[in-house]
Design a protein around this motif. Structure first.
Motif, short mmCIF file in Angstrom:
data_model
loop_
_atom_site.label_atom_id
_atom_site.label_comp_id
_atom_site.label_asym_id
_atom_site.label_seq_id
_atom_site.Cartn_x
_atom_site.Cartn_y
_atom_site.Cartn_z
N UNK A 1 0.78 -1.15 -0.07
CA UNK A 1 0.04 -0.11 -0.07
C UNK A 1 0.96 1.23 0.04
N UNK A 2 1.92 1.29 0.60
CA UNK A 2 2.82 2.19 0.73
C UNK A 2 3.54 2.51 -0.50
N UNK A 3 3.43 1.62 -1.52
CA UNK A 3 4.07 1.92 -3.00
C UNK A 3 3.12 2.41 -3.94
N UNK A 4 1.87 2.92 -3.56
CA UNK A 4 0.87 3.32 -4.11
C UNK A 4 1.42 4.89 -4.58
N UNK A 5 1.48 5.11 -5.54
CA UNK A 5 1.75 6.68 -5.81
C UNK A 5 0.32 7.55 -5.62
N UNK B 1 -7.00 8.48 0.10
CA UNK B 1 -7.47 8.20 1.49
C UNK B 1 -8.93 8.58 1.67
N UNK B 2 -9.53 9.57 1.37
CA UNK B 2 -10.99 9.90 1.54
C UNK B 2 -11.81 9.01 0.59
N UNK C 1 3.28 -2.10 8.27
CA UNK C 1 3.81 -2.40 7.13
C UNK C 1 3.83 -1.30 6.32
N UNK C 2 3.06 -0.45 6.32
CA UNK C 2 2.81 0.99 5.59
C UNK C 2 4.06 1.83 5.93
N UNK D 1 -3.38 -2.33 -4.87
CA UNK D 1 -3.17 -2.00 -3.37
C UNK D 1 -4.67 -1.45 -2.86
N UNK D 2 -4.90 -0.46 -3.37
CA UNK D 2 -5.84 0.56 -2.98
C UNK D 2 -7.10 -0.43 -2.91
#
Length: 308
Positions: A55-59, A65-66, A124-125, A226-227
């Motif tokens: 998820x942290x790799x998602x640009x 988030x909203x 993990x994030x 991932x989103x």
């Protein structure tokens, strides 16, 4: 003639179902069962941490988030509410009471496990924010972990002591499973009608997690990124929170609906709550329902996600 995409979908389905049947086929002993239970607990934490890393790799995640929160909120209301409404109507039309006296033991709600699972994703994030690209897990890591997860679940299902014949002969368990599945999928259809950017197969795939957050998160991440994997994860975690809090309340008048609240977790995580609030008489229904949903969930998710 099968296309390469159809072949890939068939392979994915085999990769999910084969370990499940292997788990059933393995000769069990106490040591193997205890080892599988311990490994399953650790494996879930590892999978959730890896999902956080992905998820942290998602640009541009911050700007999404909203949207993720909105998707999770609407999907949770539709899937949890749909299943609950369908089974409440079923309980009203075809009344059923657990044999024996219902327990009056007050259940102390503990959401500690769910909070730990959410924490694994957050950890993990954070790791994913600082992890160099060369240290990222290989692309097939999730597939391997998924197969191991399903294998351990298969061992656990066999160790529960109930056979597939006993499950299928439970009329109430079969009826509850069918009504729950159709009602939750109807919630998925409504989700599709609300959000134009989501396809019908995707909506149905997201709805088909049935509370099995570790599995749905992997399958949805592989299929849609991932989103959407995080949407599936938190949607199923919300079901777990809701079930822990409200199973005792609904057990009084609508036992089938109370069992259905737990979805796939009715076989394990929420089973103690079901037993304490409904008595031993409701446990066979919970096991039959949970067993069937644990089989149906991975099949539906893979089938629906294969259509786009």
């Amino acid at each position: 003639m099968q296309t390469p995409q159809n072949i890939d979908n068939l392979i994915t389905l085999v990769l999910i179902l084969a370990p499940l049947f292997i788990g059933f086929a393995l000769p069990l002993n106490r040591t193997l069962v205890q080892l599988s239970e311990r490994l399953l607990g650790y494996l879930v934490y590892i999978i959730l941490t890896l999902i956080g890393i992905e998820l942290a790799q998602v640009e541009g995640l911050g700007s999404q988030i909203a949207s993720i929160a909105l998707y999770v909120t609407v999907l949770s209301v539709l899937t949890i509410g749909g299943g609950l409404a369908g089974l409440m109507v079923f309980d009203r039309m075809v009344p059923w009471s657990p044999p024996g006296k219902q327990s009056v033991t007050k259940h102390k709600v503990s959401v500690r496990g769910s909070l730990i699972q959410v924490s694994c994703v957050l950890i993990g994030f954070v790791i994913g924010q600082f992890l160099p690209a060369s240290f990222m897990p290989p692309g097939n890591t999730m597939t391997g972990l998924l197969m191991l997860l399903i294998l351990l679940v298969g061992i656990g299902l066999k160790a529960s002591g109930i056979t597939l014949k006993e499950v299928l002969l439970s009329k109430r368990g079969m009826q509850t499973s069918v009504i729950f599945t159709l009602a939750v999928l109807m919630g998925g259809i409504i989700f599709w009608l609300i959000f134009d950017e989501v396809s019908l197969p995707q909506s149905l795939a997201l709805a088909s997690g049935f509370g099995w957050y570790s599995l749905s998160a992997i399958v949805m991440t592989d299929a849609y990124g991932a989103v959407w994997g995080s949407v599936a994860l938190f949607n199923d975690l919300v079901r777990e929170f809701f079930a822990l809090l409200f199973i005792p309340f609904f057990m009084r008048k609508t036992p089938s609906a109370a069992v259905g609240l737990g979805g796939a977790t009715s076989l394990d995580f929420t089973l103690p709550v079901i037993q304490q609030s409904g008595g031993l008489g409701v446990v066979p229904l919970a096991i039959s329902f949970g067993f069937i949903i644990n089989i149906v969930a991975p099949v539906l998710m893979v089938v629906f996600s294969s259509f786009g």
